[in-house]
Design a protein around this motif. Structure first.
Motif, PDB file in Angstrom:
ATOM      1  N   SER A   1      -3.210  -6.560  -1.054  1.00 49.50           N
ATOM      2  CA  SER A   1      -4.196  -5.511  -0.800  1.00 49.50           C
ATOM      3  C   SER A   1      -5.407  -5.670  -1.714  1.00 49.50           C
ATOM      4  CB  SER A   1      -3.557  -4.131  -1.003  1.00 49.50           C
ATOM      5  OG  SER A   1      -3.049  -4.003  -2.324  1.00 49.50           O
TER       6      SER A   1
ATOM      7  N   LEU B   1      -6.463   1.174   9.787  1.00 48.30           N
ATOM      8  CA  LEU B   1      -5.872   1.104   8.453  1.00 48.30           C
ATOM      9  C   LEU B   1      -5.663   2.503   7.875  1.00 48.30           C
ATOM     10  CD1 LEU B   1      -7.706  -1.847   6.645  1.00 48.30           C
ATOM     11  CD2 LEU B   1      -5.316  -1.752   7.357  1.00 48.30           C
TER      12      LEU B   1
ATOM     13  N   ASN C   1      -2.508   4.176   9.038  1.00 48.96           N
ATOM     14  CA  ASN C   1      -1.303   3.793   8.313  1.00 48.96           C
ATOM     15  C   ASN C   1      -1.284   4.404   6.913  1.00 48.96           C
ATOM     16  OD1 ASN C   1       1.160   2.227   7.898  1.00 48.96           O
ATOM     17  ND2 ASN C   1      -0.070   1.029   6.477  1.00 48.96           N
ATOM     18  N   SER C   2      -2.453   4.474   6.265  1.00 52.33           N
ATOM     19  CA  SER C   2      -2.510   5.073   4.927  1.00 52.33           C
ATOM     20  C   SER C   2      -2.107   6.541   4.959  1.00 52.33           C
ATOM     21  CB  SER C   2      -3.931   4.947   4.359  1.00 52.33           C
ATOM     22  OG  SER C   2      -4.306   3.594   4.244  1.00 52.33           O
TER      23      SER C   2
ATOM     24  N   ARG D   1       1.286  -1.715   1.242  1.00 47.50           N
ATOM     25  CA  ARG D   1      -0.163  -1.587   1.430  1.00 47.50           C
ATOM     26  C   ARG D   1      -0.750  -2.987   1.627  1.00 47.50           C
ATOM     27  NH1 ARG D   1      -4.873   0.251  -2.714  1.00 47.50           N
ATOM     28  NH2 ARG D   1      -6.457   0.729  -1.162  1.00 47.50           N
TER      29      ARG D   1
ATOM     30  N   PHE E   1      -3.884  -5.452   4.072  1.00 51.01           N
ATOM     31  CA  PHE E   1      -4.990  -5.539   5.029  1.00 51.01           C
ATOM     32  C   PHE E   1      -4.643  -6.430   6.219  1.00 51.01           C
ATOM     33  CE2 PHE E   1      -7.409  -4.806   0.971  1.00 51.01           C
ATOM     34  CZ  PHE E   1      -7.867  -3.536   1.296  1.00 51.01           C
TER      35      PHE E   1
ATOM     36  N   THR F   1       2.457  -7.044  11.501  1.00 49.23           N
ATOM     37  CA  THR F   1       2.394  -6.868  10.046  1.00 49.23           C
ATOM     38  C   THR F   1       3.774  -6.562   9.478  1.00 49.23           C
ATOM     39  OG1 THR F   1       0.115  -6.071  10.133  1.00 49.23           O
ATOM     40  CG2 THR F   1       1.399  -5.489   8.185  1.00 49.23           C
TER      41      THR F   1
END
Length: 333
Positions: free
Chosen positions: A11, A80, A83-84, A92, A94, A302
């Protein structure tokens, strides 16, 4: 190759910069290969509002490409942030941006701004409202807004109407049965269409404009039909294989997920089902549907490549092949 996977799982700001550079390189190559001959007018047949958006840029392919690239960055950051906020991918990273960037481009469109892209943005907002309804005493506003986003988004891409089924799936998954929440979902979805019809009737003296446009959108073939090469199709099949592996990995760890994360992945599953149904049975939906599936697919991929502390050689090989095949499809046409 394992080190490469570990690098992209980081990250760090430098990792994000490298991912963004890869995506930009992909977009630039695609534009000079396909995008200069793309005509945004081809997308107008399935949209009520997109012609107005295209007119802002004068229909110029370069300006539409720049708008598409900027739009994607905003779209990726929103994904993003989703998901956060919900944390269904624990690590965490990218990495979802990399998968998004290499999935949403289409040959012969050069990543120009398209109706399905604009719909996808509102679809992510709808997912956000669905996921935020978890354990709320009252979620009437959540599902009214989620349905409203689908309704408004459909003005940009009319076949997107079918994704109201994802909102209903979210209702069934996230909430105990409450007839009020189902009713407000229907009202939220219909509200933009009712206002549009009233406007057409009282100000333009035209009725059934929306119904005719929807029927035309589902009867006429989508703009991407016949534009994909054999290698493009191989790449799509390969991505489908990776999604399958990611789904198996999730099933292996399903019992360790928090309840919220389980429900989110179930909604993602119904998003795939809805997309596949539209692709196979509705003439107006073709390969542009990949843009909508790219967001949940990016999280599945991911998870597949980040869940293990140390990726296997097989995972590393699959990851490298994904990047290579994404770029090779731009040249082998």
């Amino acid at each position: 190759m394992k080190a490469l996977v570990l690098f992209f799982r980081n990250s760090l700001p430098f990792t994000f910069a490298v991912i963004l550079a890869i995506c930009v390189s992909f977009w630039v190559i695609e534009f000079f290969t396909f995008g200069q001959t793309s005509t945004p007018a081809v997308f107008n047949q399935h949209s009520l509002l997109f012609p107005s958006v295209a007119n802002v840029f004068g229909g110029a392919p370069l300006l539409m490409w720049l708008a598409g690239a900027i739009f994607f960055i905003v779209f990726a950051l929103l994904v993003l942030n989703l998901n956060s906020k919900c944390i269904f991918i624990q690590e965490r990273t990218f990495m979802p941006v990399l998968f998004l960037g290499l999935l949403v481009g289409f040959p012969d469109s050069g990543l120009v701004l398209t109706p399905v892209a604009l719909f996808s943005l509102l679809f992510v907002f709808a997912l956000n409202r669905i996921f935020s309804s978890y354990r709320k005493d009252q979620a009437l506003s959540n599902f009214f807004e989620a349905s409203f986003f689908i309704g408004v988004g459909s003005f940009f891409w009319l076949p997107g109407i079918i994704f109201i089924l994802v909102v209903f799936a979210g209702l069934a998954v996230f909430r105990q049965f409450n007839w009020r929440e189902w009713v407000v979902s229907v009202f939220g979805f219909l509200a933009p269409f009712v206002f549009f019809e009233f406007y057409q009737l009282f100000f333009n003296d035209r009725s059934w404009v929306l119904a005719d446009a929807i029927l035309l959108a589902f009867r006429t073939t989508g703009p991407y039909v016949g534009t994909l090469s054999k290698f493009n199709l191989i790449f799509i099949v390969y991505v489908g294989f990776l999604v399958f592996l990611g789904s198996l990995k999730i099933l292996q760890h399903y019992n360790s997920f928090k309840i919220h994360s389980r429900k989110i992945f179930i909604v993602f599953f119904w998003t795939f089902i809805c997309a596949l149904f539209g692709f196979w049975f509705l003439r107006g939906i073709t390969y542009e549907i990949i843009f909508i599936g790219a967001a949940p697919a990016s999280f599945l991929l991911t998870y597949f490549f980040s869940v293990d502390n140390k990726p296997s050689r097989f995972q590393a090989l699959l990851f490298v092949l994904f990047i290579l095949m994404a770029f090779l499809q731009l040249f082998l046409n």
